[in-house]
Write an enzyme that holds these catalytic residues in place. Sequence first.
Site, PDB file in Angstrom:
ATOM      1  N   ASN A   7       0.866  -1.193   0.000  1.00  0.00           N
ATOM      2  CA  ASN A   7       0.000   0.000   0.000  1.00  0.00           C
ATOM      3  C   ASN A   7       0.894   1.232   0.000  1.00  0.00           C
ATOM      4  O   ASN A   7       1.401   1.646   1.035  1.00  0.00           O
ATOM      5  CB  ASN A   7      -0.886  -0.039   1.252  1.00  0.00           C
ATOM      6  CG  ASN A   7      -1.647   1.275   1.490  1.00  0.00           C
ATOM      7  OD1 ASN A   7      -1.529   2.228   0.724  1.00  0.00           O
ATOM      8  ND2 ASN A   7      -2.422   1.305   2.569  1.00  0.00           N
ATOM      9  N   ARG A  94      -2.294  -1.673  -3.820  1.00  0.00           N
ATOM     10  CA  ARG A  94      -3.207  -0.539  -3.813  1.00  0.00           C
ATOM     11  C   ARG A  94      -2.871   0.313  -5.026  1.00  0.00           C
ATOM     12  O   ARG A  94      -1.709   0.682  -5.226  1.00  0.00           O
ATOM     13  CB  ARG A  94      -2.998   0.290  -2.548  1.00  0.00           C
ATOM     14  CG  ARG A  94      -3.791   1.575  -2.589  1.00  0.00           C
ATOM     15  CD  ARG A  94      -3.394   2.520  -1.495  1.00  0.00           C
ATOM     16  NE  ARG A  94      -4.254   3.683  -1.496  1.00  0.00           N
ATOM     17  CZ  ARG A  94      -3.900   4.860  -1.012  1.00  0.00           C
ATOM     18  NH1 ARG A  94      -2.718   5.033  -0.459  1.00  0.00           N
ATOM     19  NH2 ARG A  94      -4.720   5.877  -1.059  1.00  0.00           N
ATOM     20  N   HIS A 183      -9.355   6.961  -1.637  1.00  0.00           N
ATOM     21  CA  HIS A 183      -9.365   6.316  -0.318  1.00  0.00           C
ATOM     22  C   HIS A 183     -10.551   5.358  -0.192  1.00  0.00           C
ATOM     23  O   HIS A 183     -11.001   5.057   0.919  1.00  0.00           O
ATOM     24  CB  HIS A 183      -9.458   7.347   0.829  1.00  0.00           C
ATOM     25  CG  HIS A 183      -8.266   8.223   0.977  1.00  0.00           C
ATOM     26  ND1 HIS A 183      -8.371   9.574   1.226  1.00  0.00           N
ATOM     27  CD2 HIS A 183      -6.943   7.956   0.940  1.00  0.00           C
ATOM     28  CE1 HIS A 183      -7.169  10.103   1.324  1.00  0.00           C
ATOM     29  NE2 HIS A 183      -6.270   9.136   1.149  1.00  0.00           N
ATOM     30  N   ARG A 242      -1.393  19.136   0.248  1.00  0.00           N
ATOM     31  CA  ARG A 242      -2.346  19.509  -0.805  1.00  0.00           C
ATOM     32  C   ARG A 242      -3.368  20.517  -0.287  1.00  0.00           C
ATOM     33  O   ARG A 242      -3.800  20.430   0.860  1.00  0.00           O
ATOM     34  CB  ARG A 242      -3.078  18.251  -1.318  1.00  0.00           C
ATOM     35  CG  ARG A 242      -2.219  17.384  -2.197  1.00  0.00           C
ATOM     36  CD  ARG A 242      -2.860  16.019  -2.444  1.00  0.00           C
ATOM     37  NE  ARG A 242      -2.247  14.994  -1.631  1.00  0.00           N
ATOM     38  CZ  ARG A 242      -2.700  13.745  -1.495  1.00  0.00           C
ATOM     39  NH1 ARG A 242      -3.775  13.384  -2.141  1.00  0.00           N
ATOM     40  NH2 ARG A 242      -2.070  12.873  -0.737  1.00  0.00           N
ATOM     41  N   GLU A 385      -6.423  -0.893   5.137  1.00  0.00           N
ATOM     42  CA  GLU A 385      -6.531  -1.017   3.682  1.00  0.00           C
ATOM     43  C   GLU A 385      -5.881  -2.313   3.220  1.00  0.00           C
ATOM     44  O   GLU A 385      -6.353  -2.955   2.289  1.00  0.00           O
ATOM     45  CB  GLU A 385      -5.836   0.182   3.006  1.00  0.00           C
ATOM     46  CG  GLU A 385      -6.581   1.501   3.192  1.00  0.00           C
ATOM     47  CD  GLU A 385      -5.730   2.721   2.848  1.00  0.00           C
ATOM     48  OE1 GLU A 385      -4.667   2.893   3.468  1.00  0.00           O
ATOM     49  OE2 GLU A 385      -6.138   3.494   1.966  1.00  0.00           O
TER      50      GLU A 385
HETATM   51  N1  LIG Z   1       0.610  10.152  16.714  1.00  0.00           N
HETATM   52  C1  LIG Z   1       0.216  10.964  15.745  1.00  0.00           C
HETATM   53  N2  LIG Z   1      -0.360  12.160  16.027  1.00  0.00           N
HETATM   54  C2  LIG Z   1      -0.764  12.989  15.023  1.00  0.00           C
HETATM   55  N3  LIG Z   1      -0.641  12.699  13.735  1.00  0.00           N
HETATM   56  C3  LIG Z   1      -0.095  11.533  13.403  1.00  0.00           C
HETATM   57  C4  LIG Z   1       0.363  10.595  14.377  1.00  0.00           C
HETATM   58  N4  LIG Z   1       0.858   9.513  13.719  1.00  0.00           N
HETATM   59  C5  LIG Z   1       0.711   9.776  12.408  1.00  0.00           C
HETATM   60  N5  LIG Z   1       0.148  10.978  12.217  1.00  0.00           N
HETATM   61  C6  LIG Z   1      -0.169  11.666  10.957  1.00  0.00           C
HETATM   62  O1  LIG Z   1      -0.576  10.708  10.008  1.00  0.00           O
HETATM   63  C7  LIG Z   1       0.026  11.019   8.749  1.00  0.00           C
HETATM   64  C8  LIG Z   1       0.201   9.765   7.977  1.00  0.00           C
HETATM   65  O2  LIG Z   1      -1.033   9.121   7.879  1.00  0.00           O
HETATM   66  P1  LIG Z   1      -1.217   7.865   6.930  1.00  0.00           P
HETATM   67  O3  LIG Z   1      -2.647   7.483   6.988  1.00  0.00           O
HETATM   68  O4  LIG Z   1      -0.229   6.842   7.309  1.00  0.00           O
HETATM   69  O5  LIG Z   1      -0.830   8.582   5.581  1.00  0.00           O
HETATM   70  P2  LIG Z   1      -0.589   8.137   4.090  1.00  0.00           P
HETATM   71  O6  LIG Z   1      -1.201   6.771   3.932  1.00  0.00           O
HETATM   72  O7  LIG Z   1      -1.318   9.185   3.334  1.00  0.00           O
HETATM   73  O8  LIG Z   1       0.868   8.149   3.839  1.00  0.00           O
HETATM   74  C9  LIG Z   1       1.338  11.684   9.103  1.00  0.00           C
HETATM   75  O9  LIG Z   1       1.711  12.549   8.084  1.00  0.00           O
HETATM   76  C10 LIG Z   1       0.994  12.409  10.370  1.00  0.00           C
HETATM   77  O10 LIG Z   1       0.548  13.681  10.008  1.00  0.00           O
HETATM   78  C1  LIG Z   2      -5.423   9.180  -2.394  1.00  0.00           C
HETATM   79  C2  LIG Z   2      -4.507   9.636  -1.333  1.00  0.00           C
HETATM   80  O1  LIG Z   2      -4.431  10.811  -1.061  1.00  0.00           O
HETATM   81  O2  LIG Z   2      -3.806   8.686  -0.682  1.00  0.00           O
HETATM   82  P1  LIG Z   2      -2.785   8.886   0.550  1.00  0.00           P
HETATM   83  O3  LIG Z   2      -3.566   9.544   1.626  1.00  0.00           O
HETATM   84  O4  LIG Z   2      -2.394   7.483   0.946  1.00  0.00           O
HETATM   85  O5  LIG Z   2      -1.685   9.721   0.073  1.00  0.00           O
HETATM   86 MG   LIG Z   3      -2.929   6.211   3.119  1.00  0.00          MG
END
Ligand SMILES: Nc1ncnc2c1ncn2[C@@H]1O[C@H](COP(=O)(O)OP(=O)(O)O)[C@@H](O)[C@H]1O
Ligand SMILES: CC(=O)OP(=O)(O)O
Ligand SMILES: [Mg+2]
Length: 409
Positions: A7, A94, A183, A242, A385
């Site tokens: 993912n 994914r 998502h 973004r 996911e």
């Molecule tokens: N303990 C926490 N407190 C606040 N925000 C957090 C924490 N752990 C992770 N995050 C936030 O979650 C984000 C990542 O979320 P995630 O769902 O893994 O993102 P993605 O799949 O889009 O890469 C990080 O950029 C951070 O902002």
């Molecule tokens: C679609 C998308 O924004 O995915 P991610 O949050 O994992 O970056």
């Molecule tokens: Mg994500």
Amino acid sequence: MNILIINSGSSSLKYQFFKMPDQQPLSAGIVERIGKENCFIRHKVQKDGVEKLTESTFFVKDHAEGLQKVVQLLTDFETGIIENINEIEVVGHRVVHGGEDFTTAVMVTDEVKEKIRSLFSLAPLHNPVNYKCIEIAEKTFPNAKQVAVFDTAFHQSMPEYAFRYAIPEKYYAEMRIRAYGFHGTSHKYVSAAAMAWMGKPDAKIISIHLGNGCSITAVDSGKSLDTSMGFGPLSGLIMGTRSGDIDPSVILHLLRQERRTPDEMDILLNKQSGMLGLTGHSDMRDVRKLLEMGNYDAELASDMYAYRIKKYIGSYAATLNGLDAVIFTAGVGENDPQMRERVCRDMEFLGLKIDQDANRIKSSDIKEISSAESRVKILVVPTNEEFEIARQSFELLSEEPPCEQVELY
Ligand SMILES: Nc1ncnc2c1ncn2[C@@H]1O[C@H](COP(=O)(O)OP(=O)(O)O)[C@@H](O)[C@H]1O
Ligand SMILES: CC(=O)OP(=O)(O)O
Ligand SMILES: [Mg+2]
């Protein structure tokens, strides 16, 4: 069936290894903050009933390098779960943008890859990375079947009046310009988990996915009715890097006044905006540190972030014509009680009232954070996911009856 799930999000690469239909992964991990100096990897493996955790910090340039590191960990004598690459029978990927072509999981073929490639420009932070991961997996696991599960698939149930834009019809007819939504795998998983938890298959739910990318979806009886991301994963909520919703005239103005190119605008809106543009940090953990120091920009940005979510909750409660539950999920949604509190503040009119104590309790399971007098349930549901992709891949490839998510709770 041995299934490895990959993912890749915009800031991270998550993976899980399942022996399906077992729902407990034998290995799981995340490479976080890809491309940054403080990138780190957390890798867990279950062996003989004992969990072993490996954590390290190092620099990983991009998702491709991250995936190579994951493969090393999975096959290493100490940290691994497989001895031989050929033990992996299926790799589930994914893929963020699938356009209008995919409503279910599909086997990866040359045609599917071509479709993913054709959508690069619509999901520039994701589809190129997803594609690269498929190519690496094809080379690394030559005997495995490759399956793609699309973020857009769950939202294909949106009615036309919700997914069309009010521009001349030919742009939809000829170029398929419409809202797709993203998502979807996460919104589907958490809304199904909440419906099972409530014992209410006809629930009206607002699912709020707050990761690096953020989106909010109105779900009625398990079907997506509307969602905040659109043609690409850029509209809607304020995100890590973004902008989310912005008046298109700002874009036209910058194109004209500053003579910016479309590529420069792409970088500005996708990579330099959101919390990063407002505070200098895209990661909510860093924004929180600023908040604790009383930083004005962080306070304003957090208010803007929460306010945008509130506006969508109000509008989706109206389109759903009712509301049973609001779900918080993903990195910020699951781990940031302050942000959840900021979003739910002054929402009694809509029937939402948070319980401050319950909101602060950490849990890796589904938890209710609404107070006894809240008409609407407020839930934190950890997204998975990877399991949803494994479930769909398994169903695609096996004759077994579908494994019900209901069993999870
Ligand atoms: N303990 C926490 N407190 C606040 N925000 C957090 C924490 N752990 C992770 N995050 C936030 O979650 C984000 C990542 O979320 P995630 O769902 O893994 O993102 P993605 O799949 O889009 O890469 C990080 O950029 C951070 O902002
Ligand atoms: C679609 C998308 O924004 O995915 P991610 O949050 O994992 O970056
Ligand atoms: Mg994500």
